[in-house]
Design a protein around this motif. Structure first.
Motif, mmCIF file in Angstrom:
data_model
loop_
_atom_site.group_PDB
_atom_site.id
_atom_site.type_symbol
_atom_site.label_atom_id
_atom_site.label_comp_id
_atom_site.label_asym_id
_atom_site.label_seq_id
_atom_site.Cartn_x
_atom_site.Cartn_y
_atom_site.Cartn_z
ATOM 1 N N LEU A 1 58.252 46.274 31.861
ATOM 2 C CA LEU A 1 57.258 46.119 32.915
ATOM 3 C C LEU A 1 57.528 47.137 34.017
ATOM 4 O O LEU A 1 58.559 47.078 34.688
ATOM 5 C CB LEU A 1 57.323 44.696 33.474
ATOM 6 N N THR A 2 56.605 48.073 34.199
ATOM 7 C CA THR A 2 56.777 49.113 35.216
ATOM 8 C C THR A 2 55.593 49.228 36.170
ATOM 9 O O THR A 2 55.688 49.893 37.193
ATOM 10 C CB THR A 2 57.021 50.480 34.559
ATOM 11 N N SER A 3 54.459 48.606 35.811
ATOM 12 C CA SER A 3 53.280 48.694 36.674
ATOM 13 C C SER A 3 52.328 47.549 36.320
ATOM 14 O O SER A 3 52.529 46.836 35.346
ATOM 15 C CB SER A 3 52.570 50.044 36.491
ATOM 16 N N GLY A 4 51.278 47.406 37.128
ATOM 17 C CA GLY A 4 50.299 46.360 36.871
ATOM 18 C C GLY A 4 49.107 46.503 37.787
ATOM 19 O O GLY A 4 49.049 47.418 38.615
ATOM 20 N N HIS A 5 48.128 45.599 37.621
ATOM 21 C CA HIS A 5 46.951 45.638 38.487
ATOM 22 C C HIS A 5 46.247 44.282 38.533
ATOM 23 O O HIS A 5 46.408 43.448 37.644
ATOM 24 C CB HIS A 5 45.971 46.731 38.049
ATOM 25 N N ILE A 6 45.490 44.115 39.611
ATOM 26 C CA ILE A 6 44.615 42.960 39.818
ATOM 27 C C ILE A 6 43.232 43.529 40.087
ATOM 28 O O ILE A 6 43.085 44.500 40.826
ATOM 29 C CB ILE A 6 45.039 42.136 41.047
ATOM 30 N N SER A 7 42.231 42.921 39.509
ATOM 31 C CA SER A 7 40.868 43.312 39.819
ATOM 32 C C SER A 7 39.991 42.082 39.685
ATOM 33 O O SER A 7 40.009 41.413 38.650
ATOM 34 C CB SER A 7 40.391 44.411 38.865
ATOM 35 N N GLY A 8 39.241 41.787 40.744
ATOM 36 C CA GLY A 8 38.377 40.618 40.682
ATOM 37 C C GLY A 8 37.508 40.495 41.905
ATOM 38 O O GLY A 8 37.748 41.135 42.934
ATOM 39 N N SER A 9 36.473 39.689 41.778
ATOM 40 C CA SER A 9 35.541 39.432 42.880
ATOM 41 C C SER A 9 35.502 37.943 43.171
ATOM 42 O O SER A 9 35.653 37.125 42.264
ATOM 43 C CB SER A 9 34.137 39.903 42.514
ATOM 44 N N PHE A 10 35.288 37.622 44.435
ATOM 45 C CA PHE A 10 35.148 36.234 44.841
ATOM 46 C C PHE A 10 34.292 36.184 46.089
ATOM 47 O O PHE A 10 34.122 37.190 46.793
ATOM 48 C CB PHE A 10 36.500 35.557 45.049
ATOM 49 N N THR A 11 33.715 35.019 46.346
ATOM 50 C CA THR A 11 32.809 34.837 47.473
ATOM 51 C C THR A 11 33.543 34.133 48.607
ATOM 52 O O THR A 11 34.269 33.158 48.377
ATOM 53 C CB THR A 11 31.585 34.003 47.037
ATOM 54 N N VAL A 12 33.348 34.652 49.816
ATOM 55 C CA VAL A 12 33.985 34.068 50.997
ATOM 56 C C VAL A 12 32.893 33.776 52.017
ATOM 57 O O VAL A 12 32.141 34.674 52.407
ATOM 58 C CB VAL A 12 35.028 35.032 51.604
ATOM 59 N N ALA A 13 32.785 32.537 52.462
ATOM 60 C CA ALA A 13 31.799 32.151 53.468
ATOM 61 C C ALA A 13 32.375 32.388 54.859
ATOM 62 O O ALA A 13 33.565 32.211 55.088
ATOM 63 C CB ALA A 13 31.428 30.683 53.302
#
Length: 173
Positions: free
Chosen positions: A69-81
């Motif tokens: 394990l040398t790298s990684g990523h997060i990708s996502g969308s969410f709604t905030v009121a």
């Protein structure tokens, strides 16, 4: 000579009957640094509104107890009121990190805090890895961004993105 021989024999016997040091348990751990990009739709203004926030975090420098394990990523969308340039809040309470070795870690944050420290907007998420690599480990993620410029918030379309840094720490048993 007999005293020396007796002393050496006693020392060898003492060492032989002493308990062996306990073997240390392997500690799963991870520390990553990287970048974070937030995109807001619609753009943020000073009027609170419901916003779709898309987050992309890229962990480019990881040190881990897992040598693959040398790298990684997060990708996502969410709604905030109720999000605005005057009220920025921490992200979702659950993240899925995709690692370069094909593994994932799902993290449930139970505590998040958004503060401004020394002119830097900082978010700290503390939680537990609920599945995948480092399952059961404790996660502490820290994101940092420059606070939004009032001029961007007043511009047509508002503030549409922010760039910052992220530090991810996971420790386990």
């Amino acid at each position: 000579m007999t005293r020396l021989t007796t002393a050496l024999t006693a020392l060898v016997l003492a060492i032989a009957i002493l308990p062996a040091p306990a073997a240390s348990a392997a500690v799963d751990s991870l520390t990553c640094t990287g970048t974070s990009h937030l995109a807001y739709s619609p753009g943020l203004t000073f009027t609170p509104q419901t916003v779709t926030l898309t987050e992309t975090d890229t962990y480019t420098s990881c040190v881990s107890s897992d040598p693959t394990l040398t790298s990684g990523h997060i990708s996502g969308s969410f709604t905030v009121a109720g999000l605005s340039c005057a009220y920025l809040t921490a992200g979702p309470d659950r993240y899925r990190v995709n690692w370069n070795n094909g593994q994932t870690s799902t993290i449930a944050f139970t505590e998040t805090e958004a503060t401004v420290v020394a002119g830097v907007q900082q978010y700290v998420g503390i939680g537990t890895v609920t599945s995948g690599e480092f399952n059961g480990g404790t996660a502490v993620f820290t994101w940092a961004y420059l606070p939004p410029s009032p001029l961007n918030c007043l511009a047509p379309g508002g503030l549409t993105s922010q760039n910052g840094t992220v530090i991810a720490n996971i420790t386990g048993l």
